[in-house]
Design a protein around this motif. Sequence first.
Motif, mmCIF file in Angstrom:
data_model
loop_
_atom_site.group_PDB
_atom_site.id
_atom_site.type_symbol
_atom_site.label_atom_id
_atom_site.label_comp_id
_atom_site.label_asym_id
_atom_site.label_seq_id
_atom_site.Cartn_x
_atom_site.Cartn_y
_atom_site.Cartn_z
ATOM 1 N N VAL A 146 0.859 -1.185 0.000
ATOM 2 C CA VAL A 146 0.000 0.000 0.000
ATOM 3 C C VAL A 146 0.895 1.235 0.000
ATOM 4 C CG1 VAL A 146 -1.681 1.351 1.305
ATOM 5 C CG2 VAL A 146 -1.892 -1.144 1.233
ATOM 6 N N PHE A 147 0.679 2.140 -0.948
ATOM 7 C CA PHE A 147 1.385 3.425 -0.932
ATOM 8 C C PHE A 147 0.870 4.235 0.256
ATOM 9 C CE2 PHE A 147 1.721 2.122 -5.372
ATOM 10 C CZ PHE A 147 3.040 2.426 -5.670
ATOM 11 N N THR A 148 1.779 4.814 1.011
ATOM 12 C CA THR A 148 1.371 5.450 2.266
ATOM 13 C C THR A 148 1.623 6.951 2.340
ATOM 14 O OG1 THR A 148 3.470 4.585 3.182
ATOM 15 C CG2 THR A 148 1.455 3.405 3.726
ATOM 16 N N GLU A 149 2.190 7.551 1.310
ATOM 17 C CA GLU A 149 2.423 8.996 1.363
ATOM 18 C C GLU A 149 1.123 9.789 1.345
ATOM 19 O OE1 GLU A 149 6.698 10.187 -0.403
ATOM 20 O OE2 GLU A 149 5.331 9.357 -1.894
ATOM 21 N N ASP A 150 0.025 9.171 0.880
ATOM 22 C CA ASP A 150 -1.247 9.892 0.816
ATOM 23 C C ASP A 150 -2.077 9.733 2.080
ATOM 24 O OD1 ASP A 150 -2.021 7.267 0.645
ATOM 25 O OD2 ASP A 150 -3.155 7.457 -1.221
ATOM 26 N N GLY A 151 -1.511 9.095 3.118
ATOM 27 C CA GLY A 151 -2.225 8.952 4.377
ATOM 28 C C GLY A 151 -3.227 7.819 4.410
ATOM 29 N N THR A 152 -3.182 6.924 3.439
ATOM 30 C CA THR A 152 -4.147 5.821 3.374
ATOM 31 C C THR A 152 -4.160 4.990 4.647
ATOM 32 O OG1 THR A 152 -4.049 5.668 0.965
ATOM 33 C CG2 THR A 152 -4.757 3.693 2.139
ATOM 34 N N VAL A 176 11.470 4.984 -6.910
ATOM 35 C CA VAL A 176 11.390 4.807 -5.460
ATOM 36 C C VAL A 176 10.154 5.550 -4.958
ATOM 37 C CG1 VAL A 176 12.514 5.216 -3.239
ATOM 38 C CG2 VAL A 176 13.898 4.637 -5.244
ATOM 39 N N ALA A 177 9.368 4.892 -4.107
ATOM 40 C CA ALA A 177 8.190 5.518 -3.507
ATOM 41 C C ALA A 177 8.003 4.964 -2.104
ATOM 42 C CB ALA A 177 6.950 5.263 -4.357
ATOM 43 N N GLU A 178 7.222 5.662 -1.305
ATOM 44 C CA GLU A 178 6.961 5.180 0.050
ATOM 45 C C GLU A 178 5.840 4.152 0.021
ATOM 46 O OE1 GLU A 178 4.679 6.922 3.717
ATOM 47 O OE2 GLU A 178 6.662 7.898 3.637
ATOM 48 N N VAL A 179 6.157 2.951 0.437
ATOM 49 C CA VAL A 179 5.197 1.852 0.505
ATOM 50 C C VAL A 179 5.251 1.271 1.914
ATOM 51 C CG1 VAL A 179 4.587 -0.432 -0.371
ATOM 52 C CG2 VAL A 179 5.408 1.329 -1.952
ATOM 53 N N ASN A 180 4.097 1.132 2.534
ATOM 54 C CA ASN A 180 4.043 0.614 3.898
ATOM 55 C C ASN A 180 5.014 1.351 4.820
ATOM 56 O OD1 ASN A 180 2.951 -1.709 2.122
ATOM 57 N ND2 ASN A 180 2.310 -2.255 4.185
ATOM 58 N N GLY A 181 5.084 2.653 4.635
ATOM 59 C CA GLY A 181 5.849 3.497 5.536
ATOM 60 C C GLY A 181 7.338 3.543 5.307
ATOM 61 N N ALA A 182 7.834 2.944 4.217
ATOM 62 C CA ALA A 182 9.283 2.898 3.986
ATOM 63 C C ALA A 182 9.583 3.022 2.494
ATOM 64 C CB ALA A 182 9.864 1.588 4.526
ATOM 65 N N PRO A 183 10.814 3.445 2.139
ATOM 66 C CA PRO A 183 11.170 3.517 0.721
ATOM 67 C C PRO A 183 11.118 2.134 0.088
ATOM 68 C CG PRO A 183 12.766 4.693 2.082
ATOM 69 C CD PRO A 183 11.899 3.908 3.020
ATOM 70 N N ALA A 184 10.539 2.067 -1.107
ATOM 71 C CA ALA A 184 10.388 0.795 -1.805
ATOM 72 C C ALA A 184 10.661 0.981 -3.288
ATOM 73 C CB ALA A 184 8.980 0.234 -1.604
ATOM 74 N N VAL A 223 6.241 -4.488 -6.794
ATOM 75 C CA VAL A 223 6.643 -3.600 -5.692
ATOM 76 C C VAL A 223 7.568 -4.398 -4.789
ATOM 77 C CG1 VAL A 223 5.896 -2.263 -3.693
ATOM 78 C CG2 VAL A 223 4.499 -2.279 -5.768
ATOM 79 N N ALA A 224 8.758 -3.850 -4.530
ATOM 80 C CA ALA A 224 9.748 -4.524 -3.681
ATOM 81 C C ALA A 224 9.951 -3.730 -2.400
ATOM 82 C CB ALA A 224 11.070 -4.681 -4.418
ATOM 83 N N SER A 225 9.757 -4.382 -1.271
ATOM 84 C CA SER A 225 10.028 -3.791 0.031
ATOM 85 C C SER A 225 11.332 -4.354 0.573
ATOM 86 C CB SER A 225 8.882 -4.099 1.002
ATOM 87 O OG SER A 225 7.675 -3.543 0.527
ATOM 88 N N PHE A 226 11.992 -3.577 1.423
ATOM 89 C CA PHE A 226 13.331 -3.945 1.884
ATOM 90 C C PHE A 226 13.394 -3.975 3.403
ATOM 91 C CE2 PHE A 226 13.616 -1.863 -2.200
ATOM 92 C CZ PHE A 226 14.495 -2.657 -2.919
ATOM 93 N N GLU A 227 14.156 -4.923 3.909
ATOM 94 C CA GLU A 227 14.522 -4.942 5.321
ATOM 95 C C GLU A 227 16.019 -4.698 5.373
ATOM 96 O OE1 GLU A 227 13.752 -7.655 9.314
ATOM 97 O OE2 GLU A 227 12.833 -8.199 7.395
ATOM 98 N N LEU A 228 16.431 -3.691 6.134
ATOM 99 C CA LEU A 228 17.790 -3.184 6.046
ATOM 100 C C LEU A 228 18.552 -3.329 7.358
ATOM 101 C CD1 LEU A 228 16.733 0.104 4.238
ATOM 102 C CD2 LEU A 228 17.549 -1.976 3.152
ATOM 103 N N ARG A 229 19.855 -3.520 7.207
ATOM 104 C CA ARG A 229 20.776 -3.479 8.340
ATOM 105 C C ARG A 229 21.925 -2.553 7.947
ATOM 106 N NH1 ARG A 229 20.368 -9.468 8.432
ATOM 107 N NH2 ARG A 229 22.445 -9.526 7.528
ATOM 108 N N ASP A 230 22.772 -2.213 8.920
ATOM 109 C CA ASP A 230 23.919 -1.359 8.602
ATOM 110 C C ASP A 230 24.817 -2.009 7.561
ATOM 111 O OD1 ASP A 230 23.379 0.882 10.128
ATOM 112 O OD2 ASP A 230 24.217 -0.001 11.939
#
Length: 310
Positions: free
Chosen positions: A99-105, A254-262, A274-281
């Motif tokens: 879900v794109f989240t920049e629109d406050g959905t 790149v767009a904000e999806v589920n509250g994070a860059p995707a 749509v690809a979401s990422f889990e990140l570490r240092d």
Amino acid sequence: MPSRLWHCGRVTPAPGTAEEFASHRPRVFGLAYRLLGSAEDAEDTVQEVYLRWGKADRAAIGHPGAWLARVATNLCLNRLTSARAQRERYVGSWLPEPVFTEDGTLGPMESAEQRDAVSTALLVLLERLTPTERAVYVLREAFAYNHRDIAAVLDLSEANCRQLYRRAVQHVAAARTRFEPAPGRQRALVESFVAAAREGDLAGLERVLADDATWWSDGGGNVSAALRPVVGREKVMRFLGGVRRFASGWALTVAEVNGAPALVAHAAQQLVAVASFELRDSGIAEVRVVMNPDKLVFAGRQFAAMSPGA
């Protein structure tokens, strides 16, 4: 955003019903989505809640928000019970709908806690919980319900709700990554990945992937996708070599999806992945790609509305 709700011919709402319900709709949708991991199912749930709202004696409803949350939660619990059996037969890896989240959905995304509450990583972890554990966790963590109110929603004792919440927190905490980079570093990693993917720069992709990176693909049997997770940077790189040829005509942004860059992939203004990422240092640890067209319907409508000329 576009809505397919309100008028379906099955009920004649009292005057003002739609307007009154509309003020609660975002919260009901956000609750249903967090419980189900499916935007389409969440919309169907909102539709059913609205129909029940239209038939209810609202003079007897002291707190509309609490009543709506109770109805929505119990509808979602019924869906979750049947969804478990369906997901056991799912082809390949199951991932939540983006879900794109920049629109406050899904509500405000002003804090790390608000973004985390709708992250793809958390929604995946919530699949490990029982439906009731998930309901207790979401009501407590995402909506700040106290245990007394949760007990009223679920028709359980307050002590039972506390026990369910402790169990849910333990399950989620045991599997969480606790060393996420700062937000600026997160965005830089995702942008570097997308730029390298756009240019076919495999060396650039290798630099941003962690040694133990894992790639998850959700095609649902509808499109070509890896049926099992691809584990380890070298294997992911070999896999991406094949994906690069397959996706040569895609535009990547790149767009904000589920509250994070995707990463958002589209062809001729049609959303295809749509690809979401889990990140570490150390880099990108998890990539979760939704390609199943059935799971991109809601996000596709959002994307069309966001596109120039919409």
